[in-house]
Design an enzyme around this catalytic site. Structure first.
Site, PDB file in Angstrom:
ATOM      1  N   LYS A 107       0.835  -1.208   0.000  1.00  0.00           N
ATOM      2  CA  LYS A 107       0.000   0.000   0.000  1.00  0.00           C
ATOM      3  C   LYS A 107       0.870   1.259   0.000  1.00  0.00           C
ATOM      4  O   LYS A 107       0.657   2.174  -0.792  1.00  0.00           O
ATOM      5  CB  LYS A 107      -0.923   0.018   1.242  1.00  0.00           C
ATOM      6  CG  LYS A 107      -1.794  -1.221   1.385  1.00  0.00           C
ATOM      7  CD  LYS A 107      -2.719  -1.150   2.594  1.00  0.00           C
ATOM      8  CE  LYS A 107      -2.002  -1.174   3.928  1.00  0.00           C
ATOM      9  NZ  LYS A 107      -1.471  -2.484   4.323  1.00  0.00           N
ATOM     10  N   ARG A 162      -9.546   0.391   8.818  1.00  0.00           N
ATOM     11  CA  ARG A 162      -9.145  -0.984   9.085  1.00  0.00           C
ATOM     12  C   ARG A 162     -10.215  -1.753   9.841  1.00  0.00           C
ATOM     13  O   ARG A 162     -10.050  -2.944  10.103  1.00  0.00           O
ATOM     14  CB  ARG A 162      -7.867  -0.998   9.913  1.00  0.00           C
ATOM     15  CG  ARG A 162      -6.580  -1.160   9.098  1.00  0.00           C
ATOM     16  CD  ARG A 162      -5.409  -0.971  10.046  1.00  0.00           C
ATOM     17  NE  ARG A 162      -4.202  -1.631   9.661  1.00  0.00           N
ATOM     18  CZ  ARG A 162      -3.215  -1.074   8.955  1.00  0.00           C
ATOM     19  NH1 ARG A 162      -3.357   0.133   8.462  1.00  0.00           N
ATOM     20  NH2 ARG A 162      -2.105  -1.722   8.740  1.00  0.00           N
ATOM     21  N   ARG A 221      11.985  -6.431   4.887  1.00  0.00           N
ATOM     22  CA  ARG A 221      11.964  -5.007   5.244  1.00  0.00           C
ATOM     23  C   ARG A 221      12.564  -4.772   6.631  1.00  0.00           C
ATOM     24  O   ARG A 221      13.157  -3.727   6.880  1.00  0.00           O
ATOM     25  CB  ARG A 221      10.518  -4.477   5.194  1.00  0.00           C
ATOM     26  CG  ARG A 221      10.433  -2.980   5.459  1.00  0.00           C
ATOM     27  CD  ARG A 221       9.059  -2.405   5.209  1.00  0.00           C
ATOM     28  NE  ARG A 221       8.069  -2.882   6.163  1.00  0.00           N
ATOM     29  CZ  ARG A 221       6.783  -2.559   6.138  1.00  0.00           C
ATOM     30  NH1 ARG A 221       6.323  -1.764   5.193  1.00  0.00           N
ATOM     31  NH2 ARG A 221       5.940  -3.027   7.031  1.00  0.00           N
ATOM     32  N   ARG A 275      11.721  -1.204  12.074  1.00  0.00           N
ATOM     33  CA  ARG A 275      10.386  -1.314  12.660  1.00  0.00           C
ATOM     34  C   ARG A 275      10.293  -2.558  13.529  1.00  0.00           C
ATOM     35  O   ARG A 275      10.516  -3.672  13.055  1.00  0.00           O
ATOM     36  CB  ARG A 275       9.323  -1.367  11.547  1.00  0.00           C
ATOM     37  CG  ARG A 275       8.978  -0.002  11.012  1.00  0.00           C
ATOM     38  CD  ARG A 275       8.015  -0.067   9.864  1.00  0.00           C
ATOM     39  NE  ARG A 275       6.745  -0.725  10.170  1.00  0.00           N
ATOM     40  CZ  ARG A 275       5.702  -0.728   9.365  1.00  0.00           C
ATOM     41  NH1 ARG A 275       5.779  -0.093   8.198  1.00  0.00           N
ATOM     42  NH2 ARG A 275       4.607  -1.351   9.698  1.00  0.00           N
ATOM     43  N   ARG A 328      -0.264  -9.555  13.074  1.00  0.00           N
ATOM     44  CA  ARG A 328      -0.775  -8.515  12.175  1.00  0.00           C
ATOM     45  C   ARG A 328      -1.601  -9.134  11.045  1.00  0.00           C
ATOM     46  O   ARG A 328      -2.630  -8.580  10.646  1.00  0.00           O
ATOM     47  CB  ARG A 328       0.386  -7.691  11.608  1.00  0.00           C
ATOM     48  CG  ARG A 328       1.033  -6.803  12.666  1.00  0.00           C
ATOM     49  CD  ARG A 328       2.423  -6.357  12.252  1.00  0.00           C
ATOM     50  NE  ARG A 328       2.431  -5.484  11.110  1.00  0.00           N
ATOM     51  CZ  ARG A 328       3.518  -5.256  10.360  1.00  0.00           C
ATOM     52  NH1 ARG A 328       4.664  -5.862  10.643  1.00  0.00           N
ATOM     53  NH2 ARG A 328       3.453  -4.431   9.351  1.00  0.00           N
TER      54      ARG A 328
HETATM   55  P1  B4P Z   1       4.648  -1.571   2.104  1.00  0.00           P
HETATM   56  O1  B4P Z   1       4.199  -0.866   0.877  1.00  0.00           O
HETATM   57  O2  B4P Z   1       5.482  -0.760   3.038  1.00  0.00           O
HETATM   58  O3  B4P Z   1       3.459  -2.194   2.962  1.00  0.00           O
HETATM   59  P2  B4P Z   1       2.172  -1.575   3.602  1.00  0.00           P
HETATM   60  O4  B4P Z   1       1.075  -2.443   3.081  1.00  0.00           O
HETATM   61  O5  B4P Z   1       2.045  -0.112   3.318  1.00  0.00           O
HETATM   62  O6  B4P Z   1       2.488  -1.609   5.198  1.00  0.00           O
HETATM   63  P3  B4P Z   1       1.892  -2.063   6.615  1.00  0.00           P
HETATM   64  O7  B4P Z   1       0.504  -2.590   6.460  1.00  0.00           O
HETATM   65  O8  B4P Z   1       2.938  -2.926   7.213  1.00  0.00           O
HETATM   66  O9  B4P Z   1       1.874  -0.868   7.600  1.00  0.00           O
HETATM   67  P4  B4P Z   1       0.974   0.249   8.217  1.00  0.00           P
HETATM   68  O10 B4P Z   1       1.952   1.336   8.307  1.00  0.00           O
HETATM   69  O11 B4P Z   1      -0.284   0.518   7.459  1.00  0.00           O
HETATM   70  O12 B4P Z   1       5.417  -2.852   1.606  1.00  0.00           O
HETATM   71  C1  B4P Z   1       6.016  -3.753   2.508  1.00  0.00           C
HETATM   72  C2  B4P Z   1       7.362  -4.230   1.970  1.00  0.00           C
HETATM   73  O13 B4P Z   1       7.183  -4.967   0.764  1.00  0.00           O
HETATM   74  C3  B4P Z   1       8.323  -3.087   1.637  1.00  0.00           C
HETATM   75  O14 B4P Z   1       9.591  -3.428   2.092  1.00  0.00           O
HETATM   76  C4  B4P Z   1       8.294  -3.001   0.117  1.00  0.00           C
HETATM   77  O15 B4P Z   1       9.520  -2.589  -0.418  1.00  0.00           O
HETATM   78  C5  B4P Z   1       7.985  -4.450  -0.282  1.00  0.00           C
HETATM   79  N1  B4P Z   1       7.207  -4.529  -1.513  1.00  0.00           N
HETATM   80  C6  B4P Z   1       6.128  -3.775  -1.837  1.00  0.00           C
HETATM   81  N2  B4P Z   1       5.655  -4.147  -3.059  1.00  0.00           N
HETATM   82  C7  B4P Z   1       6.448  -5.184  -3.488  1.00  0.00           C
HETATM   83  C8  B4P Z   1       6.476  -6.009  -4.667  1.00  0.00           C
HETATM   84  N3  B4P Z   1       5.584  -5.844  -5.654  1.00  0.00           N
HETATM   85  N4  B4P Z   1       7.402  -6.973  -4.755  1.00  0.00           N
HETATM   86  C9  B4P Z   1       8.319  -7.140  -3.772  1.00  0.00           C
HETATM   87  N5  B4P Z   1       8.363  -6.401  -2.647  1.00  0.00           N
HETATM   88  C10 B4P Z   1       7.435  -5.422  -2.501  1.00  0.00           C
HETATM   89  O16 B4P Z   1       0.513  -0.263   9.685  1.00  0.00           O
HETATM   90  C11 B4P Z   1       1.385  -0.457  10.786  1.00  0.00           C
HETATM   91  C12 B4P Z   1       0.642  -0.510  12.134  1.00  0.00           C
HETATM   92  O17 B4P Z   1       0.023   0.774  12.438  1.00  0.00           O
HETATM   93  C13 B4P Z   1      -0.529  -1.491  12.274  1.00  0.00           C
HETATM   94  O18 B4P Z   1      -0.103  -2.804  12.597  1.00  0.00           O
HETATM   95  C14 B4P Z   1      -1.367  -0.843  13.415  1.00  0.00           C
HETATM   96  O19 B4P Z   1      -0.843  -1.106  14.687  1.00  0.00           O
HETATM   97  C15 B4P Z   1      -1.225   0.646  13.154  1.00  0.00           C
HETATM   98  N6  B4P Z   1      -2.304   1.200  12.336  1.00  0.00           N
HETATM   99  C16 B4P Z   1      -2.148   1.751  11.092  1.00  0.00           C
HETATM  100  N7  B4P Z   1      -3.337   2.160  10.607  1.00  0.00           N
HETATM  101  C17 B4P Z   1      -4.280   1.848  11.545  1.00  0.00           C
HETATM  102  C18 B4P Z   1      -5.687   2.004  11.600  1.00  0.00           C
HETATM  103  N8  B4P Z   1      -6.391   2.558  10.603  1.00  0.00           N
HETATM  104  N9  B4P Z   1      -6.352   1.556  12.701  1.00  0.00           N
HETATM  105  C19 B4P Z   1      -5.691   1.031  13.732  1.00  0.00           C
HETATM  106  N10 B4P Z   1      -4.345   0.838  13.729  1.00  0.00           N
HETATM  107  C20 B4P Z   1      -3.633   1.249  12.655  1.00  0.00           C
END
Ligand code: B4P
Length: 189
Positions: free
Chosen positions: A14, A89, A128, A134, A146
């Site tokens: 995302k 979420r 990552r 993190r 998670r």
């Molecule tokens: P990202 O792009 O970083 O993943 P994400 O889905 O954005 O992150 P995530 O869900 O972990 O975190 P969030 O901050 O929302 O990609 C992950 C990795 O994969 C990276 O290293 C990237 O380089 C790699 N990658 C991406 N695409 C790729 C591909 N095509 N091929 C290979 N590699 C690839 O949430 C973190 C925490 O915050 C939650 O656990 C919760 O505690 C809290 N939180 C956030 N929002 C909340 C909400 N609305 N309500 C309650 N708690 C919340």
């Protein structure tokens, strides 16, 4: 103006895909995860409140998240539109977002679900962890937690948004640019 939600499990890309969309189209990015991490880094009361939840892989309570989004939306009136990344979420958050946008006369145009199998999520998050610093990426048990929380709390939102005829499913496995092309097709941009 185009306002859309990025739904997807942790590590589905995302944040990665949002960064590309912002660069090309100038959307405002509201990533609740990024905001919590920034607040934590600055040592603010909100950051301290969120810390325990982030570290243990649990969701931050709905009222805290909704209050925060409300403030950010007010501070960010913008023409290109918003990417809601990792928010909502839960069902409570989804209903709150609908009410908030309605009160501002802004539509929620679309919801993109990035679909990635669990095994690939584990690989990406573990990879990552080597560079992100993190704590929620560094521990395999927290990663499992998670993924479970996502399945229990967030995945049911696909029904909620299907009923509103806003959900588009995007396969999230492949090269980053390939996935980006799929997203642009889904959004018609
Ligand atoms: P990202 O792009 O970083 O993943 P994400 O889905 O954005 O992150 P995530 O869900 O972990 O975190 P969030 O901050 O929302 O990609 C992950 C990795 O994969 C990276 O290293 C990237 O380089 C790699 N990658 C991406 N695409 C790729 C591909 N095509 N091929 C290979 N590699 C690839 O949430 C973190 C925490 O915050 C939650 O656990 C919760 O505690 C809290 N939180 C956030 N929002 C909340 C909400 N609305 N309500 C309650 N708690 C919340």
């Amino acid at each position: 103006m185009l306002n859309f939600v990025f739904l997807g499990p942790p590590g589905s890309g995302k944040g990665t895909q949002s960064a590309k969309l912002i660069e090309d189209f100038g959307f405002i990015h509201l990533s609740t995860g990024d905001i919590f991490r920034a607040e934590l880094k600055s040592g603010s009361p909100l950051g301290l409140e969120a810390k325990g939840y982030l570290d243990s892989g649990q969701l931050v309570p709905d009222e805290v998240v909704v209050r925060m989004i409300e403030q950010k939306l007010d501070a960010n009136a913008h023409n290109a539109g918003y990417i809601f990344d990792g928010f909502p979420r839960t069902q409570v958050q989804a209903e709150a977002l609908d009410a908030l946008l309605e009160s501002k006369g802004m539509p929620l145009n679309q919801v993109l679900l990035l679909e990635v199998p669990d095994a690939i999520l584990r690989e990406r998050l573990t990879e990552r962890a080597k560079t992100s610093g993190r704590s929620d990426d560094a521990n395999p048990e927290i990663i499992e937690k998670r993924i479970r929380v996502y399945q229990q709390e967030t995945l049911p939102l696909t029904d909620y948004y299907s009923k509103q005829e806003k959900l588009s499913r995007v396969p999230g496995v492949g090269h980053i640019d390939e996935i980006y092309a799929r997203i642009r097709i889904a959004l018609s941009i």
